[in-house]
Write a protein that holds these residues in place. Structure first.
Motif, PDB file in Angstrom:
ATOM      1  N   ASN A 272      87.462  15.366  55.360  1.00  0.00           N
ATOM      2  CA  ASN A 272      87.671  16.804  55.240  1.00  0.00           C
ATOM      3  C   ASN A 272      89.039  17.123  54.630  1.00  0.00           C
ATOM      4  O   ASN A 272      89.555  18.225  54.775  1.00  0.00           O
ATOM      5  N   THR A 288      89.013  22.130  62.155  1.00  0.00           N
ATOM      6  CA  THR A 288      88.238  21.917  60.934  1.00  0.00           C
ATOM      7  C   THR A 288      88.950  22.645  59.803  1.00  0.00           C
ATOM      8  O   THR A 288      89.841  23.464  60.048  1.00  0.00           O
ATOM      9  N   GLN A 290      87.956  25.097  58.302  1.00  0.00           N
ATOM     10  CA  GLN A 290      87.762  26.530  58.530  1.00  0.00           C
ATOM     11  C   GLN A 290      88.564  27.032  59.728  1.00  0.00           C
ATOM     12  O   GLN A 290      88.836  28.226  59.839  1.00  0.00           O
ATOM     13  N   LYS A 291      88.913  26.124  60.655  1.00  0.00           N
ATOM     14  CA  LYS A 291      89.668  26.505  61.863  1.00  0.00           C
ATOM     15  C   LYS A 291      90.892  25.599  62.019  1.00  0.00           C
ATOM     16  O   LYS A 291      91.001  24.825  62.962  1.00  0.00           O
ATOM     17  N   PHE A 527      83.173  20.853  53.840  1.00  0.00           N
ATOM     18  CA  PHE A 527      84.406  21.558  53.504  1.00  0.00           C
ATOM     19  C   PHE A 527      85.568  20.578  53.424  1.00  0.00           C
ATOM     20  O   PHE A 527      85.661  19.650  54.228  1.00  0.00           O
ATOM     21  N   TYR A 529      89.763  20.499  53.224  1.00  0.00           N
ATOM     22  CA  TYR A 529      91.026  21.238  53.346  1.00  0.00           C
ATOM     23  C   TYR A 529      91.945  20.854  52.196  1.00  0.00           C
ATOM     24  O   TYR A 529      92.118  19.694  51.895  1.00  0.00           O
ATOM     25  N   THR A 533      93.984  26.134  51.947  1.00  0.00           N
ATOM     26  CA  THR A 533      92.664  26.707  51.701  1.00  0.00           C
ATOM     27  C   THR A 533      91.629  25.621  51.953  1.00  0.00           C
ATOM     28  O   THR A 533      91.971  24.493  52.282  1.00  0.00           O
ATOM     29  N   TYR A 534      90.358  25.970  51.819  1.00  0.00           N
ATOM     30  CA  TYR A 534      89.347  24.919  51.856  1.00  0.00           C
ATOM     31  C   TYR A 534      88.322  25.168  50.772  1.00  0.00           C
ATOM     32  O   TYR A 534      88.051  26.306  50.389  1.00  0.00           O
ATOM     33  N   GLU A 536      84.398  24.379  49.316  1.00  0.00           N
ATOM     34  CA  GLU A 536      83.052  24.149  49.813  1.00  0.00           C
ATOM     35  C   GLU A 536      82.256  23.331  48.803  1.00  0.00           C
ATOM     36  O   GLU A 536      82.259  23.635  47.604  1.00  0.00           O
ATOM     37  N   LYS A 552      87.305  29.275  49.842  1.00  0.00           N
ATOM     38  CA  LYS A 552      87.826  30.152  50.890  1.00  0.00           C
ATOM     39  C   LYS A 552      89.308  29.907  51.118  1.00  0.00           C
ATOM     40  O   LYS A 552      89.829  28.850  50.842  1.00  0.00           O
ATOM     41  N   LYS A 554      92.654  30.337  54.008  1.00  0.00           N
ATOM     42  CA  LYS A 554      92.937  30.332  55.438  1.00  0.00           C
ATOM     43  C   LYS A 554      92.863  31.727  56.000  1.00  0.00           C
ATOM     44  O   LYS A 554      93.353  32.672  55.397  1.00  0.00           O
TER      45      LYS A 554
END
Length: 554
Positions: A272, A288, A290-291, A527, A529, A533-534, A536, A552, A554
């Motif tokens: 990731n 993750t 996303q988190k 995803f 990192y 940002t990340y 997809e 996406k 942060k």
């Protein structure tokens, strides 16, 4: 004659300050390259004219301009040569937290590139000496010229944005243009990344109290037959999937693992992140891409196993504690990186731990792709063990052989760990994966890792899970692993899978995230990192989704 000489000095003075921009854009289409360089020159002229207006001196103007541009050039030049992108937050973190062995390895491979910033600096001093003799000539139109220069630079940048997919993304075009073509490029990028590092450090401080008091709240602390006696997490460094013969690589790089029973290799496993700094926090915590905040506010998997009654040990062949600040979590830490070593030095330490009489959770992070290779593992030739070769596409086969010898060493160490664990005749489970992979000149311009647009080779990594006979006999979850070995999995799943294999249930446990659970749900996307940002990626072909709406932040 004097006029020609002065013009040459002006041209040279501009050229040496935009070397990183020339390097990074050199192989682009000639029209795009020309536009970008003209934009950079105009921006530099704008600053130069403004400084001349303020200081009334060519010499002071250029030395001030040089401070801004050279501060960036000395670092960005090397980064653009090696990674073909401007320096990133992850690169900055790696620079701060790198070990002595990594510094030596980096210098031995890329020492020739250090000559470029030295040349730039010497050239800068030469120009300073030359322009010192020129007296400032007042020009009433200097403000107009500076505004025109800035206008040209902005116009070109805007044109480039309007001729890219970004125009259809729905984002703020003005903000995007300013950030992409100015803030995140030479000479401002290095200062922006330093600012990002300060913000990152402040997050650790902000969540420190929350992290110190954090509990996973294990629900089944009582021992059970399903709970293994030994659980081992091994983290490889700079290890990609495709160079293992157990994964059908043409060279016999992993003969030892191929001879071991009960080992499962997952075919579609991804990291990731594409750097150590960008992946380790998401491998050993519930965070993750996303988190990401969970990496700062929660403890690592070590604390989960401590809560469940395991004795915890960390054997570190490379210092990665600074990325997550968790050195105080394990009961015992062995810091092998404090002296000259190879991954072979893991084995005697491991053998002393595995014989202790208690339930054990052991984390081993290897130095892997950053370590030296003993002569006894000099299998694939020609390589650079005895002779140093310049890093170039021409020498691609040399560096691939170096890499394959490193995998050969990893195979040996992993197999020894498995055999020592098997010898204990206990219920045991071992999971091996890596922080990230790397490029080996699949693309003529890419070698290494940490690129701004992560490639498949940087993120497709091995995942091996081995279970002892006693574990398989007492635990039905091994059969689920076999069923899921061809599905898409990522390092986001590692935390939940280890908890599940150890039969540890806690309040935030998600069974559909565990590869060993019958309810595991294969994701349609993954995803990665990257620098706050990340990105997809689709499951269909694991290529980056180029729709900018899917990148996406942060």
């Amino acid at each position: 004659m004097k006029l020609n000489k002065k013009k040459l000095i002006i041209i040279f003075s501009i050229a040496i300050l935009i070397v990183p921009d020339i390097i990074i854009n050199f192989k682009k289409d000639i029209i795009i390259f020309s536009l970008i360089i003209i934009s950079k020159i105009c921006l530099l002229i704008f600053f130069s004219l403004i400084l001349q207006k303020l200081t009334k001196s060519y010499f002071i103007s250029y030395i001030t301009l040089g401070f801004l541009y050279l501060s960036s050039s000395l670092i960005e030049t090397i980064n653009t040569c090696i990674l073909n992108n401007y320096i990133t937050l992850d690169n900055i973190k790696a620079l701060f937290y790198t070990s002595k062995s990594e510094i030596n390895e980096f210098y031995n491979q890329f020492y020739l590139y250090f000559l470029i910033p030295i040349f730039i600096f010497i050239s800068f001093l030469f120009i300073l000496k030359k322009i010192k003799i020129y007296n400032y000539n007042k020009n009433n139109h200097i403000i107009i010229y500076s505004i025109v220069s800035l206008f040209i630079s902005i116009s070109i940048s805007t044109y480039l944005v309007f001729n890219s997919p970004q125009i259809f993304s729905g984002t703020n075009i003005i903000k995007y243009t300013f950030k992409k073509y100015y803030v995140k490029q030479h000479p401002f990028n290095i200062f922006y990344r330093a600012y990002e590092l300060i913000i990152s450090r402040s997050k650790f401080n902000k969540y420190k109290l929350q992290k110190d008091s954090f509990k996973f709240n294990v629900l089944n602390k009582t021992d059970s037959l399903d709970r293994p006696d030994i659980v081992i997490l091994i983290i490889g460094e700079r290890i990609r999937y495709s160079n293992w013969s157990i994964n059908d690589y043409k060279k016999k790089t992993s003969p030892n693992l191929e001879s071991i029973e009960n080992i499962i290799s997952f075919k579609n496993h991804y990291s990731n992140g594409n750097s150590t700094a960008g992946s380790i926090p998401y491998l050993i915590t519930q965070a993750t891409p996303q988190k990401p905040i969970l990496a700062y506010s929660q403890k690592t998997i070590v604390s989960l196993f401590k809560e469940a009654g395991y004795k915890t040990t960390w054997i570190s062949s490379q210092n990665i504690f600074d990325y997550i600040e968790n050195k105080t979590e394990p009961d015992k830490v062995f810091e092998l990186y404090n002296k000259k070593h190879t991954d072979l030095d893991i084995l005697p330490v491991f053998d002393s731990i595995i014989k202790t009489k208690n339930k054990k959770f052991i984390v081993i992070n290897m130095i892997g792709g950053h370590g030296s290779i003993p002569k006894s593992f000099n299998k694939f030739k020609p390589n650079s063990l005895l002779k140093k070769y310049p890093l170039s596409f021409k020498n691609k086969s040399i560096f691939i052989n170096d890499y394959d010898n490193m995998i050969f060493l990893q195979d040996y160490v992993l197999s020894k760990i498995i055999k020592s664990t098997k010898h204990e005749n206990l219920s045991s489970i071992i999971l091996f994966t890596a922080d990230h992979g790397c490029n080996l000149f699949e693309n003529e311009n890419l070698f290494g890792y940490g690129s701004s647009n992560p490639t498949e080779k940087e993120t497709h990594i091995p995942l091996f899970i081995w279970g002892s006979d006693k574990f398989i006999k007492n635990n039905s979850k091994y059969s689920n692993l076999i069923k899921h070995q061809n599905l898409l999995t990522t390092n986001d799943n590692v935390f939940y899978t280890l908890a599940d294999l150890a039969d540890i249930k806690y309040t935030s446990y998600l069974n559909n995230q565990s590869i060993s659970d019958s309810l595991y749900k294969e994701p349609s996307t993954r995803f990665v990192y990257i620098n706050g940002t990340y990105k997809e990626y689709n499951n269909n072909n694991n290529n980056n989704n180029n729709n900018n709406n899917n990148n996406k932040t942060k």
